[in-house]
Motif scaffolding. Structure first.
Motif, PDB file in Angstrom:
ATOM      1  N   ARG A 108       0.817  -1.215   0.000  1.00  0.00           N
ATOM      2  CA  ARG A 108       0.000   0.000   0.000  1.00  0.00           C
ATOM      3  C   ARG A 108       0.849   1.263   0.000  1.00  0.00           C
ATOM      4  O   ARG A 108       0.502   2.254  -0.639  1.00  0.00           O
ATOM      5  CB  ARG A 108      -0.946  -0.012   1.206  1.00  0.00           C
ATOM      6  CG  ARG A 108      -1.981   1.086   1.127  1.00  0.00           C
ATOM      7  CD  ARG A 108      -2.886   1.123   2.338  1.00  0.00           C
ATOM      8  NE  ARG A 108      -3.887   2.143   2.083  1.00  0.00           N
ATOM      9  CZ  ARG A 108      -5.075   1.909   1.549  1.00  0.00           C
ATOM     10  NH1 ARG A 108      -5.410   0.677   1.197  1.00  0.00           N
ATOM     11  NH2 ARG A 108      -5.928   2.884   1.331  1.00  0.00           N
ATOM     12  N   ASP A 109       1.982   1.232   0.718  1.00  0.00           N
ATOM     13  CA  ASP A 109       2.823   2.427   0.806  1.00  0.00           C
ATOM     14  C   ASP A 109       3.309   2.861  -0.579  1.00  0.00           C
ATOM     15  O   ASP A 109       3.286   4.055  -0.911  1.00  0.00           O
ATOM     16  CB  ASP A 109       4.020   2.169   1.724  1.00  0.00           C
ATOM     17  CG  ASP A 109       3.617   2.079   3.186  1.00  0.00           C
ATOM     18  OD1 ASP A 109       2.497   2.525   3.516  1.00  0.00           O
ATOM     19  OD2 ASP A 109       4.413   1.554   3.985  1.00  0.00           O
ATOM     20  N   ARG A 110       3.749   1.911  -1.384  1.00  0.00           N
ATOM     21  CA  ARG A 110       4.237   2.257  -2.714  1.00  0.00           C
ATOM     22  C   ARG A 110       3.100   2.719  -3.622  1.00  0.00           C
ATOM     23  O   ARG A 110       3.286   3.632  -4.451  1.00  0.00           O
ATOM     24  CB  ARG A 110       4.967   1.059  -3.329  1.00  0.00           C
ATOM     25  CG  ARG A 110       6.325   0.806  -2.677  1.00  0.00           C
ATOM     26  CD  ARG A 110       6.898  -0.535  -3.069  1.00  0.00           C
ATOM     27  NE  ARG A 110       7.214  -0.595  -4.497  1.00  0.00           N
ATOM     28  CZ  ARG A 110       7.427  -1.737  -5.145  1.00  0.00           C
ATOM     29  NH1 ARG A 110       7.325  -2.897  -4.512  1.00  0.00           N
ATOM     30  NH2 ARG A 110       7.737  -1.716  -6.434  1.00  0.00           N
ATOM     31  N   LEU A 111       1.945   2.109  -3.470  1.00  0.00           N
ATOM     32  CA  LEU A 111       0.791   2.552  -4.260  1.00  0.00           C
ATOM     33  C   LEU A 111       0.379   3.968  -3.874  1.00  0.00           C
ATOM     34  O   LEU A 111       0.072   4.796  -4.731  1.00  0.00           O
ATOM     35  CB  LEU A 111      -0.389   1.594  -4.069  1.00  0.00           C
ATOM     36  CG  LEU A 111      -0.342   0.280  -4.851  1.00  0.00           C
ATOM     37  CD1 LEU A 111      -1.456  -0.648  -4.393  1.00  0.00           C
ATOM     38  CD2 LEU A 111      -0.460   0.539  -6.356  1.00  0.00           C
ATOM     39  N   GLU A 112       0.386   4.235  -2.563  1.00  0.00           N
ATOM     40  CA  GLU A 112       0.037   5.585  -2.085  1.00  0.00           C
ATOM     41  C   GLU A 112       1.035   6.612  -2.623  1.00  0.00           C
ATOM     42  O   GLU A 112       0.648   7.720  -2.997  1.00  0.00           O
ATOM     43  CB  GLU A 112       0.014   5.615  -0.555  1.00  0.00           C
ATOM     44  CG  GLU A 112      -1.076   4.787   0.096  1.00  0.00           C
ATOM     45  CD  GLU A 112      -2.312   5.591   0.441  1.00  0.00           C
ATOM     46  OE1 GLU A 112      -2.387   6.761   0.008  1.00  0.00           O
ATOM     47  OE2 GLU A 112      -3.198   5.044   1.117  1.00  0.00           O
ATOM     48  N   GLU A 113       2.288   6.222  -2.672  1.00  0.00           N
ATOM     49  CA  GLU A 113       3.310   7.141  -3.190  1.00  0.00           C
ATOM     50  C   GLU A 113       3.078   7.437  -4.670  1.00  0.00           C
ATOM     51  O   GLU A 113       3.191   8.589  -5.115  1.00  0.00           O
ATOM     52  CB  GLU A 113       4.688   6.537  -2.982  1.00  0.00           C
ATOM     53  CG  GLU A 113       5.840   7.443  -3.394  1.00  0.00           C
ATOM     54  CD  GLU A 113       7.205   6.825  -3.152  1.00  0.00           C
ATOM     55  OE1 GLU A 113       8.213   7.448  -3.550  1.00  0.00           O
ATOM     56  OE2 GLU A 113       7.252   5.714  -2.574  1.00  0.00           O
ATOM     57  N   LEU A 114       2.747   6.401  -5.428  1.00  0.00           N
ATOM     58  CA  LEU A 114       2.448   6.591  -6.855  1.00  0.00           C
ATOM     59  C   LEU A 114       1.210   7.457  -7.047  1.00  0.00           C
ATOM     60  O   LEU A 114       1.170   8.315  -7.931  1.00  0.00           O
ATOM     61  CB  LEU A 114       2.217   5.224  -7.516  1.00  0.00           C
ATOM     62  CG  LEU A 114       3.305   4.591  -8.352  1.00  0.00           C
ATOM     63  CD1 LEU A 114       2.857   3.239  -8.862  1.00  0.00           C
ATOM     64  CD2 LEU A 114       3.713   5.508  -9.501  1.00  0.00           C
ATOM     65  N   ALA A 115       0.200   7.203  -6.216  1.00  0.00           N
ATOM     66  CA  ALA A 115      -1.082   7.898  -6.373  1.00  0.00           C
ATOM     67  C   ALA A 115      -1.059   9.317  -5.823  1.00  0.00           C
ATOM     68  O   ALA A 115      -1.908  10.141  -6.170  1.00  0.00           O
ATOM     69  CB  ALA A 115      -2.198   7.103  -5.680  1.00  0.00           C
ATOM     70  N   GLY A 116      -0.067   9.610  -4.966  1.00  0.00           N
ATOM     71  CA  GLY A 116      -0.038  10.877  -4.248  1.00  0.00           C
ATOM     72  C   GLY A 116      -0.243  12.125  -5.109  1.00  0.00           C
ATOM     73  O   GLY A 116      -1.086  12.978  -4.782  1.00  0.00           O
ATOM     74  N   PRO A 117       0.495  12.283  -6.221  1.00  0.00           N
ATOM     75  CA  PRO A 117       0.313  13.492  -7.019  1.00  0.00           C
ATOM     76  C   PRO A 117      -1.102  13.634  -7.576  1.00  0.00           C
ATOM     77  O   PRO A 117      -1.592  14.753  -7.755  1.00  0.00           O
ATOM     78  CB  PRO A 117       1.325  13.298  -8.159  1.00  0.00           C
ATOM     79  CG  PRO A 117       2.353  12.371  -7.603  1.00  0.00           C
ATOM     80  CD  PRO A 117       1.601  11.440  -6.712  1.00  0.00           C
ATOM     81  N   VAL A 118      -1.770  12.513  -7.850  1.00  0.00           N
ATOM     82  CA  VAL A 118      -3.129  12.566  -8.408  1.00  0.00           C
ATOM     83  C   VAL A 118      -4.142  12.861  -7.311  1.00  0.00           C
ATOM     84  O   VAL A 118      -5.035  13.699  -7.467  1.00  0.00           O
ATOM     85  CB  VAL A 118      -3.491  11.239  -9.110  1.00  0.00           C
ATOM     86  CG1 VAL A 118      -4.851  11.356  -9.793  1.00  0.00           C
ATOM     87  CG2 VAL A 118      -2.420  10.848 -10.114  1.00  0.00           C
ATOM     88  N   LEU A 119      -4.001  12.178  -6.187  1.00  0.00           N
ATOM     89  CA  LEU A 119      -4.967  12.327  -5.101  1.00  0.00           C
ATOM     90  C   LEU A 119      -4.645  13.507  -4.188  1.00  0.00           C
ATOM     91  O   LEU A 119      -5.440  13.855  -3.326  1.00  0.00           O
ATOM     92  CB  LEU A 119      -5.008  11.038  -4.258  1.00  0.00           C
ATOM     93  CG  LEU A 119      -5.438   9.778  -5.002  1.00  0.00           C
ATOM     94  CD1 LEU A 119      -5.409   8.571  -4.074  1.00  0.00           C
ATOM     95  CD2 LEU A 119      -6.825   9.943  -5.621  1.00  0.00           C
ATOM     96  N   ARG A 120      -3.481  14.107  -4.384  1.00  0.00           N
ATOM     97  CA  ARG A 120      -3.066  15.282  -3.617  1.00  0.00           C
ATOM     98  C   ARG A 120      -3.111  15.038  -2.111  1.00  0.00           C
ATOM     99  O   ARG A 120      -3.672  15.827  -1.341  1.00  0.00           O
ATOM    100  CB  ARG A 120      -3.942  16.488  -3.960  1.00  0.00           C
ATOM    101  CG  ARG A 120      -3.770  16.956  -5.408  1.00  0.00           C
ATOM    102  CD  ARG A 120      -4.761  18.071  -5.700  1.00  0.00           C
ATOM    103  NE  ARG A 120      -4.582  18.592  -7.041  1.00  0.00           N
ATOM    104  CZ  ARG A 120      -5.094  18.046  -8.142  1.00  0.00           C
ATOM    105  NH1 ARG A 120      -5.806  16.951  -8.045  1.00  0.00           N
ATOM    106  NH2 ARG A 120      -4.881  18.569  -9.330  1.00  0.00           N
ATOM    107  N   SER A 121      -2.549  13.920  -1.725  1.00  0.00           N
ATOM    108  CA  SER A 121      -2.507  13.628  -0.285  1.00  0.00           C
ATOM    109  C   SER A 121      -1.290  12.782   0.031  1.00  0.00           C
ATOM    110  O   SER A 121      -0.699  12.185  -0.859  1.00  0.00           O
ATOM    111  CB  SER A 121      -3.771  12.889   0.134  1.00  0.00           C
ATOM    112  OG  SER A 121      -3.886  11.636  -0.506  1.00  0.00           O
TER     113      SER A 121
END
Length: 248
Positions: A235-248
């Motif tokens: 999940r941590d790596r997915l959150e890092e990838l998604a971060g710029p899109v989800l802005r969080s």
């Protein structure tokens, strides 16, 4: 926690009780914030019509139908889409238990999009004139409606940027996970109840790109995929990838 979308008699027929809302009620928190329990809503003649089960392919409303009500998903998954002048389908969103469809019909007297069940769907249908009257008496409910509207707009804007395919897919999976967790489902194990072609359409990617990204995510240990069953393995790596899109 239960993996989505496991459906049993309790899931499909949970009406709560005299004072308790059903577990996927889209408006319960707004009403509870105002000190209103289920009996208080009944006293205000808030009519809720339970609809369903609808089955995969059944339309809830079609573009151009008269706008009379909004509906909260109790169980299942609903897809909204539109057809352009050339006959091409454009997927606009997927709605899960506890989420509301039809809000985009408020500005006008007809629904501007189509909504279709992707699996077995149960709905709570709210007459919009009645919920509008109720919202004038419960400021918290009015604020909640505004939040739902802004959330829909925000989700549409998230994928409009110049994101990579990996970022789009990661944001989609993390977003699904967060939305399911908010309704008591497992945040890390769930089914992709929508076809890959619909996911690709929604993410504005080619279907083969979606398949390729998921295979790469699995190879790299980010997810485990078995047909439609999916587990977020890192999940941590997915959150890092998604971060710029989800802005969080």
């Amino acid at each position: 926690m239960t993996p989505f979308p496991r459906q049993d008699v309790r899931t499909l027929a949970d009406d709560g009780d005299e004072y308790r809302f059903c577990s996927t009620c889209a408006f319960s928190q707004a009403c509870l914030d105002e000190g209103m329990d289920k009996s208080g809503l009944r006293d205000l003649h808030m009519l809720v019509e339970h609809t369903g089960p609808l089955h995969a392919g059944d339309h809830i409303f079609r573009e151009g139908d008269p706008f009379e009500a909004i509906a909260a998903v109790r169980a299942g998954t609903v897809k909204t889409y539109m057809i352009d002048r050339d006959g091409r389908e454009h997927v606009l969103g997927f709605f899960l238990p506890g989420e509301v469809i039809g809000l985009d019909g408020i500005d006008g007297d007809r629904y501007p999009v189509n909504a279709v069940a992707l699996d077995t769907v149960m709905l709570c249908r709210f007459s919009f004139p009645k919920i509008s009257v109720l919202a004038t008496q419960l400021p918290g409910l009015q604020r909640h409606l505004f939040r739902l509207l802004s959330r829909d707009i925000g989700r549409a804007a998230l994928l409009a940027g110049d994101w990579t395919a990996d970022q789009r897919m990661a944001a989609f999976l993390v977003g699904l996970s967060r939305r399911l967790a908010a309704r008591g489902f497992s945040p890390n194990r769930f089914q992709l109840t929508m076809p890959r072609t619909d996911i690709a359409n929604y993410l504005r990617l080619a279907p083969e790109t979606v398949s390729r990204v998921l295979k790469r995510f699995q190879r790299d240990g980010l997810v485990q995929v078995d047909r439609r069953d999916l587990e977020l393995a890192d999940r941590d790596r997915l959150e890092e990838l998604a971060g710029p899109v989800l802005r969080s």
